[in-house]
Design a protein around this motif. Structure first.
Motif, short mmCIF file in Angstrom:
data_model
loop_
_atom_site.label_atom_id
_atom_site.label_comp_id
_atom_site.label_asym_id
_atom_site.label_seq_id
_atom_site.Cartn_x
_atom_site.Cartn_y
_atom_site.Cartn_z
N UNK A 177 -2.72 5.42 1.64
CA UNK A 177 -3.25 4.15 2.12
C UNK A 177 -3.84 3.28 1.02
N UNK A 178 -3.73 3.70 -0.23
CA UNK A 178 -4.26 2.93 -1.36
C UNK A 178 -3.30 1.81 -1.74
N UNK A 179 -3.80 0.77 -2.43
CA UNK A 179 -2.87 -0.23 -2.98
C UNK A 179 -1.84 0.43 -3.89
N UNK A 236 -8.00 14.10 -2.94
CA UNK A 236 -8.46 13.47 -4.18
C UNK A 236 -8.80 12.00 -3.93
N UNK A 237 -7.97 11.32 -3.13
CA UNK A 237 -8.23 9.91 -2.80
C UNK A 237 -9.60 9.76 -2.15
N UNK A 238 -9.89 10.59 -1.15
CA UNK A 238 -11.19 10.50 -0.48
C UNK A 238 -12.33 10.82 -1.44
N UNK A 239 -12.13 11.80 -2.31
CA UNK A 239 -13.20 12.22 -3.21
C UNK A 239 -13.51 11.12 -4.22
N UNK A 240 -12.48 10.51 -4.80
CA UNK A 240 -12.72 9.47 -5.81
C UNK A 240 -13.21 8.19 -5.15
N UNK A 287 0.83 -1.20 0.00
CA UNK A 287 0.00 0.00 0.00
C UNK A 287 0.87 1.25 0.00
N UNK A 288 0.28 2.29 -0.53
CA UNK A 288 0.93 3.60 -0.58
C UNK A 288 0.90 4.23 0.81
N UNK A 289 2.05 4.73 1.28
CA UNK A 289 2.14 5.26 2.64
C UNK A 289 1.34 6.54 2.80
#
Length: 854
Positions: free
Chosen positions: A430-432, A484-488, A425-427
């Protein structure tokens, strides 16, 4: 008088004989004293061996039989602990301090309750002294009387020495209770029947018989003195002095005395041998006792150390019998789940830990009972334990049980889980990450091929993300990526996986969809949510995304899917960004052309294949040319002339924009440095500055160096920066523009009206000219609202004391409207298209030609 002297000698001899006859009684009394003192010594040693005095004081040992009290003092004399059967016993530090100086381990002191015998021992690390004591009571004296057959009493040593016999014919014996302490001795009186009878006979004899007997005894004493009395005195002296020296010159005349002297000599020889044997035995006993004491102490130390280790480590050591019942369970390793030793010992391990013989862990236990070693990890409640077991063998090498160790490894497992998660996961978000996403994509492609269906892949790249990093800093860029992560992520449902490949690149795996329309709708929703503004460090910014979409086929691979999605994403950027594009095979050809064009552009910059065209800028008031704008053209050897709209974007994406900008700036300044020296009215040269070049910290130094090298007056150079670039970071832009203005150059905002300029920022920026975008000028005559916009811009510029230049002027009607609106300057095809260097040179030196063309 001779009779009385002889009688007195006989009394002394018999008294000494009584003393010798009671040696065995003395030994029994000594053993009794040692026996009664043993509990005192043992108790002191037990207390002194306590590892933690605080624990002992909280839970002291019970007083054993034969002890009347125990007292503990620290080295300063403060009493730490008292336990006694008689509360009235008063033991003070002052009473025992003198004995401490003598270093006696056993001594006696006088108390109101009687004589108190004390034994002492030092506490660990010399923390203080412990005393155990008993009172000498009548019960103790009765025990001594019963053993010795005497009358016992306590008396001080300060009295005069006792005679061997008292007036009643009893033998007097004294035992010092403490050789170093004169407080008390044990006084014993023995009855000697023969002496007592003689004493009584003397009292009952008549006087005449007494005189006769006296004369007879006188004669006999003279006769027997040499034969009996003198040898007996020598024998008595030898016995009293415990030495053969008095017998050295003794030559007895009678057989009996000779035999008695021989017996005494044999007695001393045998006594010396016995003493030597006793000394040797005592030495061996003392040595063996010390060895046993050391062994016991070492064993105690080992047990205490082992217990301390187990108490402080997450370990449990346990043993099972052949029926899997717990026989030993020690350690603190399972306290975290509420399991302690008393709850486990004696119970079946299956019943207590709730697993069956037929389960996986039960089979492990049975394997160990058959002689194998096993190790496994098992969960117990919220914790996890590593268990290692070995068979415990007895006689004939038969397995009689199990010995094992359990270690709490919960934290290790958590760390391993975290490491696995971090590896996949991305530090930041938190995404893969890329590796994990590729694994999932490969699995999804395999399932899709097996089930004869498709999967879709969306490739997202943020537009102008580098600008955010360069202007607001990497911390703001990281915050933007998280938002952006939360929005998508909020748009995605089950069967869809969002991952971050790195930088500002994201991918979405859509594994289940009914038709491509569902995927297109998802891409459109992503575009719409990305159109909304983001708030970073109290500043509102906009960051759209370009999306590429690709669908799988039965032969698709992970690398192919990612490559095609990336191609589609770049196609979206070429179409204007902020949109999505679905991949088709024609894009491969386009990509190949683009890559080839990028390589050719690098060679063109190195081989001077680029050239500048110049478009005149006309003053509406005078109709004369007051300046020109430099425009780059690429004369491609194969494709012909390539306009900036095609190769500038490639330069931006490939990092060549700075090189292109510096080439254009240096070339234009060099040429106009030469021309302005040759004409009466010098012209102004305008050069565009790209986003990447404007963000360089050394832009002002580079401009200063170019002006110095080309000898162009700074006032004749205008740097054109787009409105959008400056509005990304107005504060930073103001700083850069201030440094440029300090050089003396002019600043123009290009394409004004297409961005999101704030009037507050605009009034504070050090600019000279606003250039109205050609989109407003083109439709100015057929759309009244455009006229209003142009008029508003001109009025704004006049209010701010700025010049206005209108771009894209192509008709006379447009010129008339701009003149009516009092625009300062114009440029466009109505006056002149961009000219080559030679064409512009003719125009410069023949200014009437332009007026004629106008």
């Amino acid at each position: 008088m001779g009779l009385f002297a002889w009688q007195n000698q006989q009394r002394q001899a018999l008294g000494h004989a009584a003393y010798l006859l009671n040696v065995e009684a003395q030994a029994r009394i000594h053993r009794l004293l040692e026996l009664t003192g043993a509990p005192l010594t043992n108790y002191c040693q037990t207390v002194a061996q306590q590892k933690d005095l605080t624990d002992f004081l909280a839970d002291p040992l019970a007083l054993p039989e034969g002890l009347d009290g125990v007292w503990i003092f620290d080295n300063s004399g403060e009493r730490l602990y008292t336990q006694q059967k008689h509360n009235s016993i008063a033991l003070t530090w002052a009473a025992i301090r003198e004995q401490l100086n003598n270093n006696n381990r056993r001594f006696f002191i006088e108390t109101p309750q009687g004589l108190l015998e004390l034994h002492r021992a030092s506490l660990p690390q010399d923390a203080g002294v412990v005393f155990a004591g008993k009172l000498w009571t009548t019960e103790v004296l009765k025990q001594i009387e019963g053993i010795s057959g005497s009358t016992a009493a306590l008396c001080r040593r300060s009295h005069a020495p006792l005679e061997d016999l008292d007036e009643k014919g009893r033998a007097q014996l004294e035992f010092p209770l403490d050789s170093h302490n004169p407080h008390a001795t044990l006084h014993l009186s023995f009855h000697v029947p023969s002496l007592q009878m003689q004493h009584e006979a003397f009292q009952a004899t008549p006087i005449w018989l007494f005189l006769f007997s006296t004369a007879l005894l006188l004669v006999l004493s003279i006769a027997l003195y040499h034969w009996i009395s003198f040898p007996l005195r020598r024998l008595t002296a030898a016995l009293r002095e415990q030495s053969l020296e008095p017998l050295a010159t003794l030559k007895p005349d009678t057989q009996e005395v000779h035999e008695l002297a021989g017996m005494v000599r044999a007695f001393f020889a045998q006594r010396q041998t016995i003493q030597q044997d006793r000394d040797l035995l005592e030495a061996r006993v003392e040595e063996r006792t010390q060895e046993l004491s050391d062994a016991i102490y070492s064993m105690s130390e080992t047990q205490a150390r082992l217990k301390a280790v187990l108490a402080n480590l997450p370990v449990v050591v346990f043993a099972l019998d052949d029926q899997a019942k717990v026989t030993f369970f020690e350690g603190q390793g399972m306290n975290s789940i509420g399991i302690i030793t008393p709850q486990v010992v004696g119970r079946s391990i299956y019943r207590h830990f709730h697993f069956r013989r037929t389960s996986e862990y039960g089979r492990y236990i049975e394997d160990v009972l058959t002689g194998e070693k096993r190790a496994w990890t098992m969960p117990l409640g919220p914790r996890s334990f590593d268990v290692q077991c070995s068979p415990l063998r007895g006689e004939n090498n038969q397995v009689v049980g199990i010995i094992g160790v359990a270690l709490d490894v919960t934290e290790r497992i958590h760390v391993e889980d975290r490491l696995v998660h971090q590896a996949k996961h991305d530090a930041l978000t938190g995404l893969p990450n890329r590796h994990f996403f590729q694994e999932r994509l490969e699995q999804a492609l395999a399932r899709a091929a097996r089930d004869s269906r498709q999967v879709a892949l969306l490739f997202l790249d943020l537009d102008n993300f580098k600008l955010v990093n360069d202007t607001l800093g990497h911390a703001a860029g990281d915050q933007l990526l998280q938002q952006i992560t939360l929005r998508i992520h909020g748009l995605l449902g089950p069967g869809r996986m969002l991952a971050r490949l790195g930088g500002d690149e994201f991918t979405i795996l859509v594994e289940h969809f009914s038709s491509p329309t569902n995927v297109e709708q998802l891409a459109e929703r992503i575009r719409m949510v990305m159109e909304e503004s983001f708030l970073l460090e109290s500043q509102e910014i906009f960051c759209r995304s370009s999306v590429g979409v690709v669908y799988s086929n039965p032969e698709s691979t992970v690398g192919e899917m990612l490559r095609n999605a990336d191609i589609a994403m770049y196609r979206s950027k070429e179409k204007g960004k902020g949109r999505h594009t679905t991949f088709d095979e024609s894009m491969n050809l386009h990509l190949q052309e683009r890559l080839a064009l990028e390589a050719d552009l690098r060679h063109a910059l190195q081989n001077d294949e680029l050239m500048l065209y110049y478009q005149p800028i006309i003053s509406l008031e005078s109709g004369l040319m007051v300046g020109v704008e430099a425009l780059a053209r690429w004369e491609h050897p194969r494709l012909g002339t390539i306009l900036p709209s095609r190769f500038v974007a490639i330069a931006e994406e490939s990092g060549l924009s700075s090189s292109l900008d510096y080439w254009a700036l240096r070339t234009a300044c060099r040429q106009f440095g030469i021309w302005n020296k040759q004409i009466e009215t010098p012209l102004n040269i305008s050069v565009n500055i790209s986003t990447r070049q404007f963000q360089r910290s050394d832009l002002d130094r580079a401009v200063q160096m170019i002006l110095a090298d080309t000898e162009l007056a700074p006032q004749k150079l205008t740097l054109e920066i787009t409105e959008g670039v400056m509005m990304q970071d107005p504060t930073g832009a103001s700083d850069i523009l201030g440094r440029l203005k300090a050089l003396g150059v002019q600043i123009a905002i290009d394409d004004f009206g297409t961005g999101y300029s704030s009037m507050a920022y605009l009034s504070n920026l050090p600019i000279d000219t606003l250039k109205i975008d050609r989109s407003f000028i083109t439709h100015m005559t057929d759309q009244k609202e455009n006229v209003a916009i142009v008029e508003a811009i001109i009025h704004l510029a006049r209010a701010l004391s700025l010049k206005v230049t209108s771009e894209g002027v192509e008709t006379a009607e447009q010129v008339k409207v701009l003149q009516w609106l009092k625009c300062h300057q114009v440029q466009g095809y109505f006056y002149s298209k961009p000219l080559t260097q030679s064409q512009l040179e003719k125009l410069i030196f023949q200014p009437k030609a332009l007026k004629k063309a106008a």
